[in-house]
Design an enzyme around this catalytic site. Structure first.
Site, PDB file in Angstrom:
ATOM      1  N   LYS A   1       0.838  -1.206   0.000  1.00  0.00           N
ATOM      2  CA  LYS A   1       0.000   0.000   0.000  1.00  0.00           C
ATOM      3  C   LYS A   1       0.868   1.250   0.000  1.00  0.00           C
ATOM      4  CE  LYS A   1      -1.816   2.772   2.994  1.00  0.00           C
ATOM      5  NZ  LYS A   1      -1.821   4.041   2.269  1.00  0.00           N
TER       6      LYS A   1
ATOM      7  N   GLY B   1       6.936   4.634   8.402  1.00  0.00           N
ATOM      8  CA  GLY B   1       6.071   5.795   8.614  1.00  0.00           C
ATOM      9  C   GLY B   1       6.288   6.373   9.995  1.00  0.00           C
ATOM     10  N   SER B   2       5.251   6.972  10.530  1.00  0.00           N
ATOM     11  CA  SER B   2       5.387   7.656  11.814  1.00  0.00           C
ATOM     12  C   SER B   2       5.409   6.656  12.968  1.00  0.00           C
ATOM     13  CB  SER B   2       4.230   8.630  11.999  1.00  0.00           C
ATOM     14  OG  SER B   2       3.010   7.923  11.988  1.00  0.00           O
ATOM     15  N   THR B   3       6.001   7.041  14.061  1.00  0.00           N
ATOM     16  CA  THR B   3       6.070   6.187  15.246  1.00  0.00           C
ATOM     17  C   THR B   3       4.661   5.906  15.767  1.00  0.00           C
ATOM     18  OG1 THR B   3       8.301   6.883  15.782  1.00  0.00           O
ATOM     19  CG2 THR B   3       6.961   6.107  17.621  1.00  0.00           C
ATOM     20  N   GLU B   4       3.793   6.907  15.691  1.00  0.00           N
ATOM     21  CA  GLU B   4       2.422   6.745  16.179  1.00  0.00           C
ATOM     22  C   GLU B   4       1.687   5.640  15.401  1.00  0.00           C
ATOM     23  OE1 GLU B   4       0.273  10.292  15.449  1.00  0.00           O
ATOM     24  OE2 GLU B   4      -1.624   9.387  16.053  1.00  0.00           O
TER      25      GLU B   4
ATOM     26  N   GLU C   1      10.059   0.866  10.452  1.00  0.00           N
ATOM     27  CA  GLU C   1      11.038   1.953  10.262  1.00  0.00           C
ATOM     28  C   GLU C   1      10.297   3.237  10.571  1.00  0.00           C
ATOM     29  OE1 GLU C   1      14.083   1.580   9.837  1.00  0.00           O
ATOM     30  OE2 GLU C   1      14.191  -0.490   9.131  1.00  0.00           O
TER      31      GLU C   1
ATOM     32  N   CYS D   1      13.312  10.769   7.332  1.00  0.00           N
ATOM     33  CA  CYS D   1      13.285  10.224   8.700  1.00  0.00           C
ATOM     34  C   CYS D   1      14.620  10.460   9.402  1.00  0.00           C
ATOM     35  CB  CYS D   1      12.930   8.751   8.670  1.00  0.00           C
ATOM     36  SG  CYS D   1      13.904   7.824   7.488  1.00  0.00           S
TER      37      CYS D   1
ATOM     38  N   GLU E   1       9.652  15.343  16.329  1.00  0.00           N
ATOM     39  CA  GLU E   1       9.980  15.265  14.909  1.00  0.00           C
ATOM     40  C   GLU E   1       9.092  16.229  14.125  1.00  0.00           C
ATOM     41  OE1 GLU E   1       8.863  11.734  12.562  1.00  0.00           O
ATOM     42  OE2 GLU E   1      10.893  11.789  11.793  1.00  0.00           O
TER      43      GLU E   1
HETATM   44  P1  NAP Z   1       2.207   7.796   8.480  1.00  0.00           P
HETATM   45  O1  NAP Z   1       1.000   8.598   8.639  1.00  0.00           O
HETATM   46  O2  NAP Z   1       2.653   6.948   9.593  1.00  0.00           O
HETATM   47  O3  NAP Z   1       1.946   6.942   7.161  1.00  0.00           O
HETATM   48  C1  NAP Z   1       2.754   5.915   6.726  1.00  0.00           C
HETATM   49  C2  NAP Z   1       1.905   4.897   5.994  1.00  0.00           C
HETATM   50  O4  NAP Z   1       1.016   4.283   6.927  1.00  0.00           O
HETATM   51  C3  NAP Z   1       1.016   5.510   4.916  1.00  0.00           C
HETATM   52  O5  NAP Z   1       0.888   4.613   3.850  1.00  0.00           O
HETATM   53  C4  NAP Z   1      -0.294   5.662   5.661  1.00  0.00           C
HETATM   54  O6  NAP Z   1      -1.407   5.736   4.830  1.00  0.00           O
HETATM   55  C5  NAP Z   1      -0.302   4.404   6.474  1.00  0.00           C
HETATM   56  N1  NAP Z   1      -1.219   4.423   7.613  1.00  0.00           N
HETATM   57  C6  NAP Z   1      -1.792   5.485   8.245  1.00  0.00           C
HETATM   58  N2  NAP Z   1      -2.601   5.061   9.230  1.00  0.00           N
HETATM   59  C7  NAP Z   1      -2.548   3.714   9.236  1.00  0.00           C
HETATM   60  C8  NAP Z   1      -3.152   2.711  10.021  1.00  0.00           C
HETATM   61  N3  NAP Z   1      -3.992   3.000  11.019  1.00  0.00           N
HETATM   62  N4  NAP Z   1      -2.850   1.407   9.764  1.00  0.00           N
HETATM   63  C9  NAP Z   1      -2.005   1.085   8.783  1.00  0.00           C
HETATM   64  N5  NAP Z   1      -1.410   2.003   7.983  1.00  0.00           N
HETATM   65  C10 NAP Z   1      -1.678   3.306   8.204  1.00  0.00           C
HETATM   66  O7  NAP Z   1       3.496   8.617   8.130  1.00  0.00           O
HETATM   67  P2  NAP Z   1       3.673   9.659   6.957  1.00  0.00           P
HETATM   68  O8  NAP Z   1       2.937  10.867   7.353  1.00  0.00           O
HETATM   69  O9  NAP Z   1       3.366   9.016   5.663  1.00  0.00           O
HETATM   70  O10 NAP Z   1       5.282   9.874   6.969  1.00  0.00           O
HETATM   71  C11 NAP Z   1       5.903  10.664   7.901  1.00  0.00           C
HETATM   72  C12 NAP Z   1       6.478   9.855   9.045  1.00  0.00           C
HETATM   73  O11 NAP Z   1       7.125   8.679   8.568  1.00  0.00           O
HETATM   74  C13 NAP Z   1       7.525  10.581   9.829  1.00  0.00           C
HETATM   75  O12 NAP Z   1       7.302  10.419  11.187  1.00  0.00           O
HETATM   76  C14 NAP Z   1       8.842   9.923   9.427  1.00  0.00           C
HETATM   77  O13 NAP Z   1       9.868   9.991  10.320  1.00  0.00           O
HETATM   78  C15 NAP Z   1       8.429   8.547   9.168  1.00  0.00           C
HETATM   79  N6  NAP Z   1       9.336   7.892   8.212  1.00  0.00           N
HETATM   80  C16 NAP Z   1      10.276   7.013   8.691  1.00  0.00           C
HETATM   81  C17 NAP Z   1      11.159   6.403   7.824  1.00  0.00           C
HETATM   82  C18 NAP Z   1      12.184   5.425   8.304  1.00  0.00           C
HETATM   83  O14 NAP Z   1      12.787   4.766   7.492  1.00  0.00           O
HETATM   84  N7  NAP Z   1      12.412   5.277   9.594  1.00  0.00           N
HETATM   85  C19 NAP Z   1      11.106   6.686   6.476  1.00  0.00           C
HETATM   86  C20 NAP Z   1      10.152   7.583   6.026  1.00  0.00           C
HETATM   87  C21 NAP Z   1       9.287   8.183   6.912  1.00  0.00           C
HETATM   88  P3  NAP Z   1      -1.886   7.128   4.151  1.00  0.00           P
HETATM   89  O15 NAP Z   1      -0.884   8.161   4.469  1.00  0.00           O
HETATM   90  O16 NAP Z   1      -1.897   6.747   2.742  1.00  0.00           O
HETATM   91  O17 NAP Z   1      -3.227   7.416   4.690  1.00  0.00           O
END
Ligand code: NAP
Ligand code: MG
Length: 509
Positions: A200, A253-256, A275, A309, A412
């Site tokens: 996804k 994605g996000s830690t949350e 990650e 990230c 962050e």
């Molecule tokens: P995000 O909101 O956590 O989204 C990441 C992915 O998870 C998206 O595909 C999102 O879908 C999906 N998602 C959202 N809610 C979900 C749920 N309840 N169950 C399953 N999947 C769900 O993060 P983001 O806003 O895209 O990215 C920013 C964050 O990612 C930052 O905190 C950053 O540090 C972190 N990040 C970490 C790394 C690493 O390698 N450590 C790399 C990149 C980013 P939709 O957005 O499509 O709704």
């Protein structure tokens, strides 16, 4: 009517992108390009203008179900299961070739959908994906088990050996900051190990992944080996995290949201790798060259609009050279050309969405309210063409006079916002650098080899860069300590996440 014009270009790549955007996109399930079962769609926007590029299906739980069923069938299909390791490797290599052949188109599509400079998309998103598939193409023939010298009871002879088998259907959930390469970080090792995948992409940036799906088919992967379900995280993403027949989920994605995914995985106890976020310290020692450091420090935070990230978001400069380094970082921030990602002259593009721009702007306000001083930036950059009035731009921003307890220092931001602090005592510096729930990465700038290794050893983070920043490679493991994640991506270490080890005992007596 979607506005799908790639501005100012008649190049072959631009024509291909226009063609791709000319119709609503569908998603890939079991080798077929299909709409969502519900028929629902959402719009993919150009962050430089806010205009609609095209629409993509808003996939839901029934679509994830269909994709999992297709992936299960493909997993057991001799067309995939019985490929020799060399044949599987060759398929990965072929996909690398196809990404390379279509690199300009993919980079332009990424730049338009995500907002990032096209040169960054070309080098990082597309270039890194090619390298990933090349590297992992070599692995299927090297996933060796061991022959174990066990000690059975007297008089018994036993052969014990291990085999690394694929886990089954892998769910991959990826973010919008490096859409294509994050997808490939999951796909390449999962496929190298013989799994099948339900992927996804993030709702903001599905397009390059959908184009990649076409190349996957062209490379010869059997139907259902790679399935792409577009949709909202709380719907399609959650359905993947919850799914009872997905054996492993890989999330970036996000830690949350990572916590939500980990909780959901307890249902069928699927394996989880995460990650997650970071708030990485970038540490400058007194002997460093201020000009050199300033360049490195600015790149560490402003690269990809700070939506990285590993962004070097906390800059700790020794007090002896603090003023010189800060003045040079500010000059550099001022010189960055901000504009639409599709313009080759652009060095920094818009943020990915209005929501992300507002979130980052909220942090800028909070930094000021808590007593920080904006040394440069803080608002919309000057001099943008009026065509981009509705784009999600924010100027490179540097805060001074920040204090360890401030939100902009602790949380962050995921945008082009740097907080700068000075330090005198190394123990105190290390304590502050480590005083964060995150542990993804850190930078150290010095010519003092002893101090470099001393600090690299003391920082609790998955990656430490010395006199460089943000280098990654498919051969080198990447991931986080503490709340920055579980497990490692890339290198030989990642393969353990995509395989089960079977121990076979044969009685020879
Ligand atoms: P995000 O909101 O956590 O989204 C990441 C992915 O998870 C998206 O595909 C999102 O879908 C999906 N998602 C959202 N809610 C979900 C749920 N309840 N169950 C399953 N999947 C769900 O993060 P983001 O806003 O895209 O990215 C920013 C964050 O990612 C930052 O905190 C950053 O540090 C972190 N990040 C970490 C790394 C690493 O390698 N450590 C790399 C990149 C980013 P939709 O957005 O499509 O709704
Ligand atoms: Mg978009």
């Amino acid at each position: 009517m979607p506005n799908n014009a790639v501005p100012n270009s008649t190049s072959h790549a631009a024509e291909r992108v226009r063609g791709f955007l000319a119709s609503p996109r569908t998603m890939l399930i079991g080798g077929r390009w299909v709409p969502a079962a519900s028929g629902e769609t959402f719009e993919s926007l150009d962050p430089a203008t806010g205009r609609v590029l095209t629409t993509v299906p808003a996939g839901g739980a029934p679509d994830v179900d269909r994709a999992v069923a297709a992936a299960e069938r493909a997993f057991d299909d001799p067309a995939w299961r019985d490929l020799t390791p060399l044949e599987r490797g060759r398929m990965l290599d072929r996909l690398a070739d196809l990404i390379e052949e279509n690199a300009d188109e993919l980079a332009l599509l990424e730049a338009q959908d995500n907002g990032k400079p096209v040169a960054v998309a070309r080098m990082v998103d597309v270039g890194a994906s090619v390298k990933l598939f090349r590297y992992f193409a070599g692995w299927p023939s090297k996933l060796e088990g061991s022959t174990i010298p066990v000690s059975p009871r007297a008089g018994m002879r036993v052969l014990n050996y291990t085999v690394h088998e694929p886990v089954g259907v892998v769910g991959a959930i990826v973010p919008w900051n490096f859409p294509m390469s994050m997808a490939c970080w999951k796909l390449a090792p999962a496929l190298a190990a013989g799994n099948t995948v339900v992927l996804k992409p993030a709702e903001e940036t599905s397009l390059s992944t959908l184009r990649l799906g076409e190349l996957v088919a062209e490379a010869g992967f059997p139907d259902g080996v790679v399935n792409i379900v577009t949709g909202y995280g709380r719907v399609a993403g959650q359905a993947i995290a919850d799914h009872g027949r997905i054996a492993k989920v890989a999330f970036t994605g996000s830690t949350e949201v990572g916590r939500t995914v980990a909780r959901a995985a307890t249902g069928n106890l699927k394996k989880v790798t995460l990650e997650l976020g970071g708030k990485s310290p970038n540490i400058v020692l007194p002997d460093a060259d201020p000009e050199l450091v300033a360049r490195g420090a600015a790149d560490a935070i402003f690269f990809n609009q700070g939506q990285v990230c590993t962004a070097g978001s906390r800059l700790y400069v020794h007090e002896k050279i603090y003023d010189d380094v800060l003045a040079a970082v500010v000059e550099r921030a001022k010189s960055i050309v901000v504009g639409p990602g599709t313009d080759p002259a652009t060095q920094m593009g818009p943020l990915v969405s209005a929501r992300q721009r507002d979130r980052v702007a909220g942090y800028v306000r909070s930094g000021t309210e808590e007593g920080g001083r904006i040394a440069v930036g803080g608002g919309r950059p000057d001099g943008l063409d009026s065509a981009y009035d509705d784009g999600y731009f924010l100027a490179p921003t540097v805060f001074e006079d920040t204090d360890h307890g401030m939100r902009v220092v602790q949380e962050e931001i995921f945008g082009p916002v740097l907080v700068a602090m000075n330090w005198r005592d190394e123990d105190d510096l290390v304590a502050k650098a480590n005083d964060t729930p995150y542990g993804l990465s850190a930078g150290v700038w010095t010519n003092d080899v002893r101090a470099a290794h001393r600090i690299a050893g003391a920082i609790k983070a998955g990656t430490v860069w010395v006199n460089c920043y943000n280098l990654t490679d498919p051969a080198s493991p990447f991931g986080g300590f503490k709340q920055s994640g579980w497990g490692r991506e890339m290198g030989r270490e990642v393969l353990g996440n995509y395989t089960e080890t079977k121990s076979v005992w044969v009685n020879l007596t």
